[in-house]
Enzyme design. Sequence first.
Site, PDB file in Angstrom:
ATOM      1  N   TYR A  54       0.830  -1.216   0.000  1.00  0.00           N
ATOM      2  CA  TYR A  54       0.000   0.000   0.000  1.00  0.00           C
ATOM      3  C   TYR A  54       0.862   1.263   0.000  1.00  0.00           C
ATOM      4  O   TYR A  54       1.877   1.345   0.696  1.00  0.00           O
ATOM      5  CB  TYR A  54      -0.942   0.014   1.206  1.00  0.00           C
ATOM      6  CG  TYR A  54      -2.150  -0.894   1.050  1.00  0.00           C
ATOM      7  CD1 TYR A  54      -2.397  -1.566  -0.146  1.00  0.00           C
ATOM      8  CD2 TYR A  54      -3.037  -1.077   2.090  1.00  0.00           C
ATOM      9  CE1 TYR A  54      -3.504  -2.385  -0.283  1.00  0.00           C
ATOM     10  CE2 TYR A  54      -4.150  -1.908   1.958  1.00  0.00           C
ATOM     11  CZ  TYR A  54      -4.372  -2.560   0.765  1.00  0.00           C
ATOM     12  OH  TYR A  54      -5.470  -3.377   0.629  1.00  0.00           O
ATOM     13  N   ARG A 130      -3.651 -12.001  -3.048  1.00  0.00           N
ATOM     14  CA  ARG A 130      -4.325 -12.393  -4.297  1.00  0.00           C
ATOM     15  C   ARG A 130      -4.036 -13.857  -4.573  1.00  0.00           C
ATOM     16  O   ARG A 130      -2.945 -14.335  -4.262  1.00  0.00           O
ATOM     17  CB  ARG A 130      -3.799 -11.565  -5.477  1.00  0.00           C
ATOM     18  CG  ARG A 130      -4.071 -10.082  -5.394  1.00  0.00           C
ATOM     19  CD  ARG A 130      -5.305  -9.725  -6.177  1.00  0.00           C
ATOM     20  NE  ARG A 130      -5.737  -8.365  -5.919  1.00  0.00           N
ATOM     21  CZ  ARG A 130      -6.903  -7.867  -6.336  1.00  0.00           C
ATOM     22  NH1 ARG A 130      -7.741  -8.628  -7.011  1.00  0.00           N
ATOM     23  NH2 ARG A 130      -7.256  -6.636  -6.062  1.00  0.00           N
ATOM     24  N   THR A 262     -12.064   5.986   3.861  1.00  0.00           N
ATOM     25  CA  THR A 262     -11.984   7.447   3.802  1.00  0.00           C
ATOM     26  C   THR A 262     -10.694   7.945   4.447  1.00  0.00           C
ATOM     27  O   THR A 262     -10.236   7.393   5.449  1.00  0.00           O
ATOM     28  CB  THR A 262     -13.194   8.116   4.513  1.00  0.00           C
ATOM     29  OG1 THR A 262     -13.050   9.528   4.401  1.00  0.00           O
ATOM     30  CG2 THR A 262     -13.292   7.731   5.982  1.00  0.00           C
TER      31      THR A 262
HETATM   32  N1  LIG Z   1      -7.782  -6.879  -0.491  1.00  0.00           N
HETATM   33  C1  LIG Z   1      -7.746  -6.104  -1.543  1.00  0.00           C
HETATM   34  O1  LIG Z   1      -7.391  -6.524  -2.663  1.00  0.00           O
HETATM   35  C2  LIG Z   1      -8.150  -4.673  -1.406  1.00  0.00           C
HETATM   36  C3  LIG Z   1      -8.342  -3.876  -2.540  1.00  0.00           C
HETATM   37  C4  LIG Z   1      -8.740  -2.554  -2.352  1.00  0.00           C
HETATM   38  C5  LIG Z   1      -8.929  -2.056  -1.054  1.00  0.00           C
HETATM   39  N2  LIG Z   1      -8.699  -2.865   0.024  1.00  0.00           N
HETATM   40  C6  LIG Z   1      -8.894  -2.378   1.404  1.00  0.00           C
HETATM   41  O2  LIG Z   1     -10.162  -1.750   1.475  1.00  0.00           O
HETATM   42  C7  LIG Z   1      -9.987  -0.465   2.068  1.00  0.00           C
HETATM   43  C8  LIG Z   1     -11.089   0.438   1.630  1.00  0.00           C
HETATM   44  O3  LIG Z   1     -11.027   0.643   0.231  1.00  0.00           O
HETATM   45  P1  LIG Z   1     -11.558   2.002  -0.360  1.00  0.00           P
HETATM   46  O4  LIG Z   1     -10.742   3.131   0.134  1.00  0.00           O
HETATM   47  O5  LIG Z   1     -11.701   1.816  -1.806  1.00  0.00           O
HETATM   48  O6  LIG Z   1     -12.988   2.069   0.394  1.00  0.00           O
HETATM   49  P2  LIG Z   1     -14.313   2.886   0.204  1.00  0.00           P
HETATM   50  O7  LIG Z   1     -14.732   3.213   1.616  1.00  0.00           O
HETATM   51  O8  LIG Z   1     -15.237   2.132  -0.675  1.00  0.00           O
HETATM   52  O9  LIG Z   1     -13.934   4.222  -0.574  1.00  0.00           O
HETATM   53  C9  LIG Z   1     -13.250   5.260   0.051  1.00  0.00           C
HETATM   54  C10 LIG Z   1     -13.132   6.378  -0.956  1.00  0.00           C
HETATM   55  O10 LIG Z   1     -14.432   6.937  -1.153  1.00  0.00           O
HETATM   56  C11 LIG Z   1     -14.321   8.347  -1.030  1.00  0.00           C
HETATM   57  N3  LIG Z   1     -15.545   8.972  -0.542  1.00  0.00           N
HETATM   58  C12 LIG Z   1     -16.220   9.931  -1.200  1.00  0.00           C
HETATM   59  N4  LIG Z   1     -17.273  10.334  -0.484  1.00  0.00           N
HETATM   60  C13 LIG Z   1     -17.278   9.622   0.658  1.00  0.00           C
HETATM   61  C14 LIG Z   1     -18.140   9.596   1.788  1.00  0.00           C
HETATM   62  N5  LIG Z   1     -19.231  10.355   1.888  1.00  0.00           N
HETATM   63  N6  LIG Z   1     -17.856   8.734   2.783  1.00  0.00           N
HETATM   64  C15 LIG Z   1     -16.779   7.936   2.692  1.00  0.00           C
HETATM   65  N7  LIG Z   1     -15.916   7.913   1.624  1.00  0.00           N
HETATM   66  C16 LIG Z   1     -16.173   8.762   0.617  1.00  0.00           C
HETATM   67  C17 LIG Z   1     -13.191   8.540  -0.037  1.00  0.00           C
HETATM   68  O11 LIG Z   1     -12.717   9.858  -0.192  1.00  0.00           O
HETATM   69  P3  LIG Z   1     -12.264  10.721   1.112  1.00  0.00           P
HETATM   70  O12 LIG Z   1     -10.966  10.135   1.527  1.00  0.00           O
HETATM   71  O13 LIG Z   1     -12.165  12.105   0.567  1.00  0.00           O
HETATM   72  O14 LIG Z   1     -13.337  10.569   2.144  1.00  0.00           O
HETATM   73  C18 LIG Z   1     -12.209   7.481  -0.491  1.00  0.00           C
HETATM   74  O15 LIG Z   1     -11.443   7.942  -1.586  1.00  0.00           O
HETATM   75  C19 LIG Z   1      -8.582  -0.050   1.635  1.00  0.00           C
HETATM   76  O16 LIG Z   1      -8.040   0.969   2.433  1.00  0.00           O
HETATM   77  C20 LIG Z   1      -7.858  -1.344   1.800  1.00  0.00           C
HETATM   78  O17 LIG Z   1      -7.519  -1.525   3.166  1.00  0.00           O
HETATM   79  C21 LIG Z   1      -8.335  -4.154  -0.138  1.00  0.00           C
END
Ligand SMILES: NC(=O)c1ccc[n+]([C@@H]2O[C@H](COP(=O)([O-])OP(=O)(O)OC[C@H]3O[C@@H](n4cnc5c(N)ncnc54)[C@H](OP(=O)(O)O)[C@@H]3O)[C@@H](O)[C@H]2O)c1
Length: 297
Positions: A54, A130, A262
């Site tokens: 990451y 993966r 977020t």
């Molecule tokens: N195992 C895997 O292969 C894999 C792959 C991808 C991710 N992950 C894990 O999953 C976690 C979450 O993924 P994700 O960041 O894509 O999750 P998410 O919670 O689906 O999306 C977060 C994104 O949405 C945005 N966003 C826009 N409006 C929002 C609102 N009202 N409330 C909350 N978020 C908002 C956030 O921006 P702001 O920051 O501006 O709020 C942020 O960029 C990662 O950090 C990682 O740990 C795992």
Amino acid sequence: MERVELAEGLTLSRIVYGMWRLAEDPDRSPARVRAKIEACLAAGITSIDQADVYGDHESQALLGAALAEDAGLRARLEIVTKCGVMAMTPRFPLRRVKHYDTSAGHIAVSVDGSLAAMGIEQIDLLLVHRPDPLMDHMETGRALDDLVAGGKVRAVGVSNFRPHDFALLQSAMETPLVTNQIELGLMAPAGFLNGELAFLQERGLPPMAWSPLGGGRLFSTAPVGLWAALRRVGAEQGVDAAAVALAWLLRHPAGILPVIGTGRPERIAGLADAMTVQIDRETWFELLALATGSEVA
Ligand SMILES: NC(=O)c1ccc[n+]([C@@H]2O[C@H](COP(=O)([O-])OP(=O)(O)OC[C@H]3O[C@@H](n4cnc5c(N)ncnc54)[C@H](OP(=O)(O)O)[C@@H]3O)[C@@H](O)[C@H]2O)c1
């Protein structure tokens, strides 16, 4: 905040905080990272999701710098991290192509690197990031067993595995795999219908759901009707629409743990409000239909 027991001596908060995007924040200071963690703790979120790759291999070290500032902080958290993805990065200029490596040698190097980067003695949960088509399940399984037996890792699991990948690896292990972290949410609902969740339910294993808000696409490219319905339910129950999207996952009997991402501490409490939302059966199917574009057959 509800707690979920994944293994003996390891419980996670029902909502997990993911640090994939940590290095994207213009403010990468330990104080900023601690502000995110403190916002999580205030909301009852104690579990952190990391991976060796990451933030171009920076994210674990950013967490480590924050932990180093507060001697008591690490003990208040459960730390999940992952291994096995070999990303293209200037850090490894000789690498010719992105690939996976689940060999015992690479897993050992990755785990030692994660422990050092975060400055911790033990990883609470290590996931194979993966499914690796070249995985030698006997070798990988033994490597994971040895890590648990040796104490560097408390528990092990996988991520993005299909059921047959999971069963293959588990067949070569003594230690139980405790979860599969998969992409799941209104913007990625396939796992609800293709048996991936059923496979874990049969084994009594809570799934972890990554990008539960579609990585933000829920707020930009979701069908208009879906967004309106989330807002309607949110208004009825006094929470944000985003909390309703998480509650949609929580409603499933598999006991899904959403991994939120977020980077804004001020959003975390509102997302944790998902725990208070009631989604009845018709509303659950209404949201599914709006997400997929059609009612179930
Ligand atoms: N195992 C895997 O292969 C894999 C792959 C991808 C991710 N992950 C894990 O999953 C976690 C979450 O993924 P994700 O960041 O894509 O999750 P998410 O919670 O689906 O999306 C977060 C994104 O949405 C945005 N966003 C826009 N409006 C929002 C609102 N009202 N409330 C909350 N978020 C908002 C956030 O921006 P702001 O920051 O501006 O709020 C942020 O960029 C990662 O950090 C990682 O740990 C795992």
